[in-house]
Design a protein around this motif. Structure first.
Motif, PDB file in Angstrom:
ATOM      1  N   ARG A  38       0.853  -1.184   0.000  1.00 50.08           N
ATOM      2  CA  ARG A  38       0.000   0.000   0.000  1.00 50.08           C
ATOM      3  C   ARG A  38       0.888   1.232   0.000  1.00 50.08           C
ATOM      4  N   GLN A  39       0.446   2.253  -0.743  1.00 51.63           N
ATOM      5  CA  GLN A  39       1.211   3.493  -0.776  1.00 51.63           C
ATOM      6  C   GLN A  39       0.512   4.546   0.048  1.00 51.63           C
ATOM      7  N   SER A  40       1.287   5.293   0.783  1.00 52.02           N
ATOM      8  CA  SER A  40       0.775   6.433   1.518  1.00 52.02           C
ATOM      9  C   SER A  40       1.950   7.357   1.749  1.00 52.02           C
ATOM     10  N   HIS A  41       1.671   8.546   2.227  1.00 53.64           N
ATOM     11  CA  HIS A  41       2.756   9.490   2.477  1.00 53.64           C
ATOM     12  C   HIS A  41       3.674   8.982   3.575  1.00 53.64           C
ATOM     13  N   SER A  42       3.115   8.338   4.570  1.00 55.38           N
ATOM     14  CA  SER A  42       3.930   7.720   5.608  1.00 55.38           C
ATOM     15  C   SER A  42       3.412   6.302   5.784  1.00 55.38           C
ATOM     16  N   PHE A  43       4.305   5.356   5.811  1.00 55.57           N
ATOM     17  CA  PHE A  43       3.922   3.957   5.909  1.00 55.57           C
ATOM     18  C   PHE A  43       4.138   3.499   7.335  1.00 55.57           C
ATOM     19  N   ASP A  44       3.092   3.127   8.016  1.00 56.51           N
ATOM     20  CA  ASP A  44       3.144   2.689   9.402  1.00 56.51           C
ATOM     21  C   ASP A  44       3.305   1.174   9.423  1.00 56.51           C
ATOM     22  N   LEU A  45       4.494   0.718   9.775  1.00 54.06           N
ATOM     23  CA  LEU A  45       4.769  -0.714   9.770  1.00 54.06           C
ATOM     24  C   LEU A  45       3.926  -1.477  10.786  1.00 54.06           C
ATOM     25  N   THR A  46       3.412  -0.805  11.791  1.00 57.64           N
ATOM     26  CA  THR A  46       2.582  -1.498  12.781  1.00 57.64           C
ATOM     27  C   THR A  46       1.242  -1.923  12.202  1.00 57.64           C
ATOM     28  N   THR A  47       0.839  -1.315  11.075  1.00 61.19           N
ATOM     29  CA  THR A  47      -0.435  -1.691  10.454  1.00 61.19           C
ATOM     30  C   THR A  47      -0.241  -2.540   9.205  1.00 61.19           C
ATOM     31  N   ALA A  48       1.015  -2.839   8.853  1.00 56.31           N
ATOM     32  CA  ALA A  48       1.295  -3.632   7.648  1.00 56.31           C
ATOM     33  C   ALA A  48       0.881  -5.080   7.868  1.00 56.31           C
ATOM     34  N   SER A  49       0.405  -5.704   6.800  1.00 54.38           N
ATOM     35  CA  SER A  49       0.047  -7.119   6.873  1.00 54.38           C
ATOM     36  C   SER A  49       1.326  -7.956   6.887  1.00 54.38           C
ATOM     37  N   ASP A  50       1.212  -9.230   7.267  1.00 54.26           N
ATOM     38  CA  ASP A  50       2.366 -10.128   7.243  1.00 54.26           C
ATOM     39  C   ASP A  50       2.945 -10.218   5.834  1.00 54.26           C
ATOM     40  N   GLU A  51       2.078 -10.261   4.838  1.00 55.31           N
ATOM     41  CA  GLU A  51       2.525 -10.335   3.450  1.00 55.31           C
ATOM     42  C   GLU A  51       3.334  -9.094   3.075  1.00 55.31           C
ATOM     43  N   GLU A  52       2.855  -7.918   3.474  1.00 60.54           N
ATOM     44  CA  GLU A  52       3.580  -6.682   3.177  1.00 60.54           C
ATOM     45  C   GLU A  52       4.926  -6.644   3.884  1.00 60.54           C
ATOM     46  N   LEU A  53       4.968  -7.108   5.131  1.00 63.70           N
ATOM     47  CA  LEU A  53       6.231  -7.141   5.864  1.00 63.70           C
ATOM     48  C   LEU A  53       7.223  -8.096   5.211  1.00 63.70           C
ATOM     49  N   GLU A  54       6.743  -9.233   4.705  1.00 60.41           N
ATOM     50  CA  GLU A  54       7.626 -10.172   4.006  1.00 60.41           C
ATOM     51  C   GLU A  54       8.196  -9.546   2.736  1.00 60.41           C
ATOM     52  N   VAL A  55       7.388  -8.806   2.002  1.00 63.58           N
ATOM     53  CA  VAL A  55       7.855  -8.133   0.785  1.00 63.58           C
ATOM     54  C   VAL A  55       8.941  -7.128   1.143  1.00 63.58           C
ATOM     55  N   ILE A  56       8.702  -6.357   2.183  1.00 62.31           N
ATOM     56  CA  ILE A  56       9.685  -5.353   2.610  1.00 62.31           C
ATOM     57  C   ILE A  56      10.991  -6.038   3.021  1.00 62.31           C
ATOM     58  N   GLU A  57      10.872  -7.131   3.782  1.00 63.92           N
ATOM     59  CA  GLU A  57      12.067  -7.853   4.225  1.00 63.92           C
ATOM     60  C   GLU A  57      12.854  -8.395   3.033  1.00 63.92           C
ATOM     61  N   ARG A  58      12.172  -8.997   2.052  1.00 62.31           N
ATOM     62  CA  ARG A  58      12.878  -9.513   0.860  1.00 62.31           C
ATOM     63  C   ARG A  58      13.551  -8.381   0.098  1.00 62.31           C
ATOM     64  N   PHE A  59      12.865  -7.269  -0.019  1.00 64.36           N
ATOM     65  CA  PHE A  59      13.418  -6.117  -0.738  1.00 64.36           C
ATOM     66  C   PHE A  59      14.676  -5.605  -0.037  1.00 64.36           C
ATOM     67  N   ILE A  60      14.606  -5.427   1.277  1.00 69.40           N
ATOM     68  CA  ILE A  60      15.753  -4.918   2.030  1.00 69.40           C
ATOM     69  C   ILE A  60      16.914  -5.906   1.957  1.00 69.40           C
ATOM     70  N   THR A  61      16.620  -7.184   2.066  1.00 68.29           N
ATOM     71  CA  THR A  61      17.677  -8.199   1.988  1.00 68.29           C
ATOM     72  C   THR A  61      18.375  -8.152   0.634  1.00 68.29           C
ATOM     73  N   ARG A  62      17.619  -8.059  -0.447  1.00 68.13           N
ATOM     74  CA  ARG A  62      18.208  -7.972  -1.796  1.00 68.13           C
ATOM     75  C   ARG A  62      19.040  -6.714  -1.947  1.00 68.13           C
TER      76      ARG A  62
END
Length: 163
Positions: free
Chosen positions: A122-146
């Motif tokens: 999801r896109q927003s001006h500020s992304f609150d990780l506390t409201t991110a779904s597990d799927e979104e957190l996994e995407v972020i983790e894979r992106f950061i790892t790469r």
């Protein structure tokens, strides 16, 4: 005949059906048999069931907008509509269809570095990780790892991270 001002289910249903079929609320409220625009706004505020049905009809209206695009395109090809006017109408309908039915007609946003299995974030001006779904957190983790692996290869020059 006076315009209806008191809520009634039949009129509310007719409004929702016409919206679902592509009519605007302003267009509907110009009909003398229909309530005034501000009356409908009051009904939406006061009646939960009507509010839910109206919201659903607005979503369904996205499909009507998409159908109208195909109709306008065919009429342009037949010479029935000026191409510039048709383009303006199509652009407006693409926008409304995308807003009303984003999964079906919205713009797809790809993340740089994302893979084919990555879910959209999801896109927003500020992304609150506390409201991110597990799927979104996994995407972020894979992106950061790469990205971290890519940065390590870039700094070492040897293609491997230093450790």
């Amino acid at each position: 005949m006076a315009r209806p001002s008191s809520f009634n289910d039949a009129t509310a249903e007719e409004i929702c059906i016409r919206i679902m079929c592509g009519d605007s609320l302003a267009e509907i409220c110009r009909d003398e048999e229909m309530p005034a625009y501000r009356t409908v706004m009051r009904w939406l505020k006061d009646d939960e069931t009507f509010r839910r049905n109206y919201a659903s009809a607005r979503e369904d209206q996205g499909h009507a907008d998409a159908d109208a695009i195909a109709d306008i395109a065919k009429r342009i090809i037949k010479g029935e509509i000026d191409p510039a006017a048709g383009r303006a109408a199509i652009d407006a309908l693409k926008w409304t269809a995308g807003k009303r039915q984003p999964k079906a007609y919205g713009d797809k946003v790809a993340l740089v570095g994302g893979g084919k299995d990555d879910a959209p974030i999801r896109q927003s001006h500020s992304f609150d990780l506390t409201t991110a779904s597990d799927e979104e957190l996994e995407v972020i983790e894979r992106f950061i790892t790469r990205r971290a692996a890519d940065a390590g290869r870039d700094q070492s020059g040897a293609g491997e991270t230093e450790g």
